[in-house]
Design a protein around this motif. Structure first.
Motif, PDB file in Angstrom:
ATOM      1  N   SER A  27       0.732  -1.134   0.151  1.00 55.70           N
ATOM      2  CA  SER A  27       0.006  -0.134  -0.127  1.00 55.70           C
ATOM      3  C   SER A  27       0.738   1.208   0.136  1.00 55.70           C
ATOM      4  O   SER A  27       0.484   2.261  -0.466  1.00 55.70           O
ATOM      5  N   TRP A  44      -7.138  -3.100   2.296  1.00 56.54           N
ATOM      6  CA  TRP A  44      -7.020  -2.226   3.409  1.00 56.54           C
ATOM      7  C   TRP A  44      -7.961  -3.250   4.739  1.00 56.54           C
ATOM      8  O   TRP A  44      -7.223  -2.823   5.676  1.00 56.54           O
ATOM      9  N   GLN A  45      -8.971  -3.759   4.515  1.00 56.91           N
ATOM     10  CA  GLN A  45      -9.518  -4.292   5.224  1.00 56.91           C
ATOM     11  C   GLN A  45      -8.930  -5.506   6.150  1.00 56.91           C
ATOM     12  O   GLN A  45      -8.630  -5.751   7.252  1.00 56.91           O
ATOM     13  N   GLU A  47      -5.575  -5.780   5.932  1.00 59.37           N
ATOM     14  CA  GLU A  47      -4.255  -5.089   6.590  1.00 59.37           C
ATOM     15  C   GLU A  47      -4.845  -4.559   8.004  1.00 59.37           C
ATOM     16  O   GLU A  47      -4.305  -4.765   9.182  1.00 59.37           O
ATOM     17  N   GLY A  48      -5.939  -3.894   7.935  1.00 57.88           N
ATOM     18  CA  GLY A  48      -6.599  -3.471   9.357  1.00 57.88           C
ATOM     19  C   GLY A  48      -6.969  -4.431  10.232  1.00 57.88           C
ATOM     20  O   GLY A  48      -6.525  -4.495  11.468  1.00 57.88           O
ATOM     21  N   THR A  49      -7.530  -5.551   9.779  1.00 58.15           N
ATOM     22  CA  THR A  49      -7.699  -6.693  10.649  1.00 58.15           C
ATOM     23  C   THR A  49      -6.853  -7.373  11.336  1.00 58.15           C
ATOM     24  O   THR A  49      -6.436  -7.632  12.622  1.00 58.15           O
ATOM     25  N   GLU A  51      -3.784  -5.822  11.875  1.00 57.30           N
ATOM     26  CA  GLU A  51      -3.047  -4.799  12.667  1.00 57.30           C
ATOM     27  C   GLU A  51      -3.694  -4.811  13.927  1.00 57.30           C
ATOM     28  O   GLU A  51      -3.024  -4.486  14.890  1.00 57.30           O
ATOM     29  N   LYS A  52      -5.092  -5.016  14.036  1.00 55.05           N
ATOM     30  CA  LYS A  52      -5.593  -4.976  15.312  1.00 55.05           C
ATOM     31  C   LYS A  52      -5.272  -5.995  16.211  1.00 55.05           C
ATOM     32  O   LYS A  52      -5.249  -6.096  17.390  1.00 55.05           O
TER      33      LYS A  52
END
Length: 76
Positions: A27, A44-45, A47-49, A51-52
């Protein structure tokens, strides 16, 4: 044959870390074959999941932890 609407993928911690790092690097860099808007949103979804769930992303030793994860992944 009808496919299931939900698909669950299980990753080991070291696998998730390597995948997360690759998604972040993807990204951040510009490339010729930019994904379409839907694909980019999905990336992005994911990646965000990740990262959490990955405490390593805020660890000062992130680079070393990533290298350990890559070694473990290659050895498995």
């Amino acid at each position: 044959m009808k496919r299931s609407e939900d698909i669950e993928i299980t990753l080991r911690g070291h696998e998730a870390l390597v995948l997360f790092d690759w998604l972040v690097s993807l990204s951040l860099q510009g490339h010729e074959n930019e994904p379409d808007a839907a694909t980019q949103k999905l990336l992005w979804q994911v990646e965000g999941t990740l990262e959490k769930h990955l405490v390593e992303v805020v660890d000062p030793a992130y680079k070393a932890l990533l290298e350990e994860a890559k070694i473990k992944l290659l050895a498995s």
